[in-house]
Design a protein around this motif. Structure first.
Motif, PDB file in Angstrom:
ATOM      1  N   LEU A 101       6.783   1.617 -16.959  1.00  0.00           N
ATOM      2  CA  LEU A 101       7.930   2.314 -17.550  1.00  0.00           C
ATOM      3  C   LEU A 101       8.856   2.891 -16.481  1.00  0.00           C
ATOM      4  O   LEU A 101       9.977   3.285 -16.765  1.00  0.00           O
ATOM      5  N   SER A 102       8.354   2.973 -15.286  1.00  0.00           N
ATOM      6  CA  SER A 102       9.082   3.632 -14.201  1.00  0.00           C
ATOM      7  C   SER A 102       9.594   2.623 -13.178  1.00  0.00           C
ATOM      8  O   SER A 102       9.293   1.447 -13.258  1.00  0.00           O
ATOM      9  N   SER A 103      10.346   3.127 -12.214  1.00  0.00           N
ATOM     10  CA  SER A 103      10.788   2.248 -11.126  1.00  0.00           C
ATOM     11  C   SER A 103       9.827   2.338  -9.945  1.00  0.00           C
ATOM     12  O   SER A 103      10.107   1.812  -8.875  1.00  0.00           O
ATOM     13  N   ALA A 104       8.701   3.011 -10.154  1.00  0.00           N
ATOM     14  CA  ALA A 104       7.699   3.143  -9.088  1.00  0.00           C
ATOM     15  C   ALA A 104       6.975   1.814  -8.896  1.00  0.00           C
ATOM     16  O   ALA A 104       6.863   1.024  -9.836  1.00  0.00           O
ATOM     17  N   PRO A 105       6.459   1.569  -7.681  1.00  0.00           N
ATOM     18  CA  PRO A 105       5.699   0.334  -7.474  1.00  0.00           C
ATOM     19  C   PRO A 105       4.446   0.318  -8.338  1.00  0.00           C
ATOM     20  O   PRO A 105       3.857   1.382  -8.583  1.00  0.00           O
ATOM     21  N   LEU A 106       4.058  -0.851  -8.783  1.00  0.00           N
ATOM     22  CA  LEU A 106       2.895  -0.965  -9.673  1.00  0.00           C
ATOM     23  C   LEU A 106       1.635  -0.491  -8.938  1.00  0.00           C
ATOM     24  O   LEU A 106       1.371  -0.927  -7.819  1.00  0.00           O
ATOM     25  N   GLY A 107       0.906   0.386  -9.542  1.00  0.00           N
ATOM     26  CA  GLY A 107      -0.307   0.931  -8.930  1.00  0.00           C
ATOM     27  C   GLY A 107      -0.112   2.306  -8.327  1.00  0.00           C
ATOM     28  O   GLY A 107      -1.071   3.003  -8.025  1.00  0.00           O
ATOM     29  N   TYR A 108       1.157   2.702  -8.192  1.00  0.00           N
ATOM     30  CA  TYR A 108       1.472   3.988  -7.554  1.00  0.00           C
ATOM     31  C   TYR A 108       0.935   5.158  -8.381  1.00  0.00           C
ATOM     32  O   TYR A 108       0.152   5.981  -7.895  1.00  0.00           O
ATOM     33  N   THR A 109       1.312   5.205  -9.655  1.00  0.00           N
ATOM     34  CA  THR A 109       0.874   6.314 -10.507  1.00  0.00           C
ATOM     35  C   THR A 109      -0.619   6.225 -10.793  1.00  0.00           C
ATOM     36  O   THR A 109      -1.286   7.253 -10.952  1.00  0.00           O
ATOM     37  N   SER A 110      -1.148   5.009 -10.819  1.00  0.00           N
ATOM     38  CA  SER A 110      -2.593   4.842 -11.013  1.00  0.00           C
ATOM     39  C   SER A 110      -3.353   5.617  -9.949  1.00  0.00           C
ATOM     40  O   SER A 110      -4.295   6.352 -10.237  1.00  0.00           O
ATOM     41  N   PHE A 111      -2.912   5.458  -8.721  1.00  0.00           N
ATOM     42  CA  PHE A 111      -3.562   6.153  -7.611  1.00  0.00           C
ATOM     43  C   PHE A 111      -3.432   7.671  -7.765  1.00  0.00           C
ATOM     44  O   PHE A 111      -4.383   8.422  -7.560  1.00  0.00           O
ATOM     45  N   LEU A 112      -2.206   8.072  -8.170  1.00  0.00           N
ATOM     46  CA  LEU A 112      -1.945   9.509  -8.331  1.00  0.00           C
ATOM     47  C   LEU A 112      -2.801  10.118  -9.441  1.00  0.00           C
ATOM     48  O   LEU A 112      -3.147  11.302  -9.382  1.00  0.00           O
ATOM     49  N   TYR A 113      -3.128   9.325 -10.447  1.00  0.00           N
ATOM     50  CA  TYR A 113      -3.962   9.816 -11.556  1.00  0.00           C
ATOM     51  C   TYR A 113      -5.454   9.748 -11.219  1.00  0.00           C
ATOM     52  O   TYR A 113      -6.224  10.617 -11.627  1.00  0.00           O
ATOM     53  N   ILE A 114      -5.823   8.685 -10.496  1.00  0.00           N
ATOM     54  CA  ILE A 114      -7.262   8.474 -10.241  1.00  0.00           C
ATOM     55  C   ILE A 114      -7.839   9.579  -9.346  1.00  0.00           C
ATOM     56  O   ILE A 114      -8.927  10.089  -9.600  1.00  0.00           O
ATOM     57  N   LEU A 115      -7.086   9.963  -8.318  1.00  0.00           N
ATOM     58  CA  LEU A 115      -7.620  10.944  -7.354  1.00  0.00           C
ATOM     59  C   LEU A 115      -8.003  12.271  -8.043  1.00  0.00           C
ATOM     60  O   LEU A 115      -9.151  12.716  -7.885  1.00  0.00           O
ATOM     61  N   PRO A 116      -7.132  12.892  -8.835  1.00  0.00           N
ATOM     62  CA  PRO A 116      -7.541  14.129  -9.527  1.00  0.00           C
ATOM     63  C   PRO A 116      -8.648  13.872 -10.559  1.00  0.00           C
ATOM     64  O   PRO A 116      -9.552  14.692 -10.708  1.00  0.00           O
ATOM     65  N   ALA A 117      -8.590  12.695 -11.228  1.00  0.00           N
ATOM     66  CA  ALA A 117      -9.633  12.381 -12.217  1.00  0.00           C
ATOM     67  C   ALA A 117     -10.995  12.290 -11.543  1.00  0.00           C
ATOM     68  O   ALA A 117     -12.005  12.740 -12.097  1.00  0.00           O
ATOM     69  N   TYR A 118     -10.994  11.754 -10.365  1.00  0.00           N
ATOM     70  CA  TYR A 118     -12.247  11.640  -9.600  1.00  0.00           C
ATOM     71  C   TYR A 118     -12.719  13.040  -9.156  1.00  0.00           C
ATOM     72  O   TYR A 118     -13.905  13.359  -9.224  1.00  0.00           O
TER      73      TYR A 118
END
Lengths: 300, 169
Positions: free
Chosen positions: B66-83
């Motif tokens: 949905l964003s103009s961010a590179p694919l996988g960018y927000t995934s990383f940002l979400y995974i780190l706090p989730a971990y």
């Protein structure tokens, strides 16, 4: 005994005149034939009084009842009128909104008709879900002929301004990268002096745009408030679309180029409609008139 | 497990759509609250397995689409706090107010650190990152912290579909 006589004398002295006066009145009444109408008059008087009393009571009750009913009617009427007034107010508001929308659309339409290179007129339907990246989604995509890397402009306050470029064209929508995004670079020139440079944003709509690679020698002629437009020296952006006005000129002590800070021509927070422009087929072509209606020459 | 992951991703995606449209202009000072991120945090805290991390990855992918961010960018940002949450849940018990606020705020800071890590790994030209000197970043952390308590309360109502196995089980 003498006291009793004195009392009888007093009564006679006081009563007799009164008696006589009444008698004389009766006589007058008889002689004037008033007495025969007296019972009628008395009856009429009494009945009239009673009638008046009844009428008064009736009138009071009627008035009270009527006024309650009238009050109820007035309240109903008031509520009806209030509702009507509200609907009229809404109508007026709708009218004002329609008028304003009409003006806005007229403005967009005049822009649409005046610029022949418009590929599609689109509306912003969504923005970036996060706070780091800045992009927006428009409601026209590849089905409307929109392609990636097409320039996007907007019309605001009589100025045709560059808004960004299409980053990704989907079937029914497109992702647009705004001009203030740090990843967007635009070949630009100053409208007055024709000095060239490269403009890019700083990531936030409120921050000024940066114009880099402006030769220090040419920078001397630049004035605050000068308009910067697209140069057309790339294959994306058509020439002479307004980018912004010079806000600050920073000349480093050591270096060969000047950094110019620009106030964007568009207020990005107020943009609703965007126009996707045709690709700039001939990079060396410049339009005869720029977005401000000024005649411009070719690049030096 | 699959049900929990799919439900979390679906609800997270719904939140992302809300963020792009209704909250597109920001909730306060132009800053958009990250509701999908709050969901990821809650799912990570309340599931014993990897549901939270997988849902973080999938929701992040949806966000990047949905964003103009590179694919996988927000995934990383979400995974780190989730971990990180998977460690926190062993130490502290969730209450109704204080811990959600702390989790929402501190996890947003962690998200900021994750974005800076990405910007260091890739060049700053390719990926954008949060700036700790930017007031908007702290506003986002504060909004996420403030919204964590009511949203965690709402997510609790969806426990049957969002939680597979609680950490205490």
């Amino acid at each position: 005994m003498p006291q009793k006589k004195r009392g009888q004398g007093f009564m006679a002295a006081q009563g007799i005149p009164l008696l006589l006066m009444v008698l004389s009145i009766i006589l007058v009444s008889i002689s004037t034939k008033t007495v025969q109408n007296l019972p009628r008059a008395v009856a009429a008087g009494v009945s009239g009084g009673v009638q008046k009393l009844f009428f008064g009571v009736q009138n009071f009750i009627q008035r009270t009842v009527f006024s309650i009913r009238e009050l109820r009617l007035l309240r109903e009427e008031y509520e009806t009128l209030t509702a009507k007034l509200e609907s009229f107010e809404n109508l007026e508001r709708d009218y004002v909104n329609t008028l304003a929308e009409n003006e806005r659309l007229k403005e967009q339409l005049s822009f649409f008709e005046s610029v022949s290179s418009i590929k599609a007129a689109a509306r912003i339907i969504a923005k970036d879900p996060g706070n780091i990246y800045s992009s927006c989604v428009i409601d026209k995509g590849s089905s409307a002929g929109v392609e990636a890397d097409m320039a996007v402009a907007a019309f605001q306050n009589g100025i045709e301004g560059l808004a960004g470029k299409v980053l990704e064209a989907r079937l029914g929508s497109s992702l647009v990268l705004p001009l203030y995004d740090g990843r967007l670079y635009v070949a630009a020139r100053l409208s007055r002096t024709r000095v060239e440079g490269l403009v890019n944003g700083q990531g936030k709509p409120d921050d000024p745009l940066l114009m880099n690679y402006v030769s220090m020698l040419n920078a001397q002629d630049i004035q605050i408030g000068d308009m910067v437009v697209t140069s057309g020296l790339d294959s994306i952006y058509p020439p002479d679309i307004a980018i912004g006005r010079v806000k600050e000129i920073r000349t480093p002590k050591y270096g060969s180029s000047t950094l110019i800070l620009l106030e964007p021509a568009l207020d990005f927070s107020k943009i609703e409609y965007l126009f996707v422009l045709e690709r700039n087929k001939d990079p060396n072509t410049t339009a005869p008139e720029d977005s401000l209606g000024q005649k411009t020459g070719t690049s030096p | 497990m699959t049900r929990s992951i799919l439900a979390s991703t679906a609800i997270g995606s719904l939140f992302l759509f809300i963020q792009t449209t209704w909250l597109g202009n920001g909730l306060f000072w132009g800053v958009i609250p990250d509701l999908a991120f709050l969901l990821i945090l809650w799912v990570s805290y309340n599931n014993k397995g990897l549901e939270g991390i997988i849902a973080a990855f999938l929701s992040g992918i949806v966000c990047d689409l949905l964003s103009s961010a590179p694919l996988g960018y927000t995934s990383f940002l979400y995974i780190l706090p989730a971990y990180a949450i998977s460690f926190v849940r062993k130490i502290v018990d969730m209450d109704g107010l204080v811990l959600p606020v702390i989790l929402g705020f501190s996890s947003t800071l962690l998200k900021g650190i994750a974005s800076i890590m990405l910007a260091l790994v890739f060049s700053g030209e390719l990926v954008e990152s949060y700036s700790f000197g930017d007031l908007r970043f702290w506003v986002e952390a504060a909004i996420n912290g403030a919204l964590a308590a009511p949203f965690f309360f709402l997510f609790k109502k969806l426990t049957p579909i969002l939680v597979t196995r609680k950490p205490s089980e």
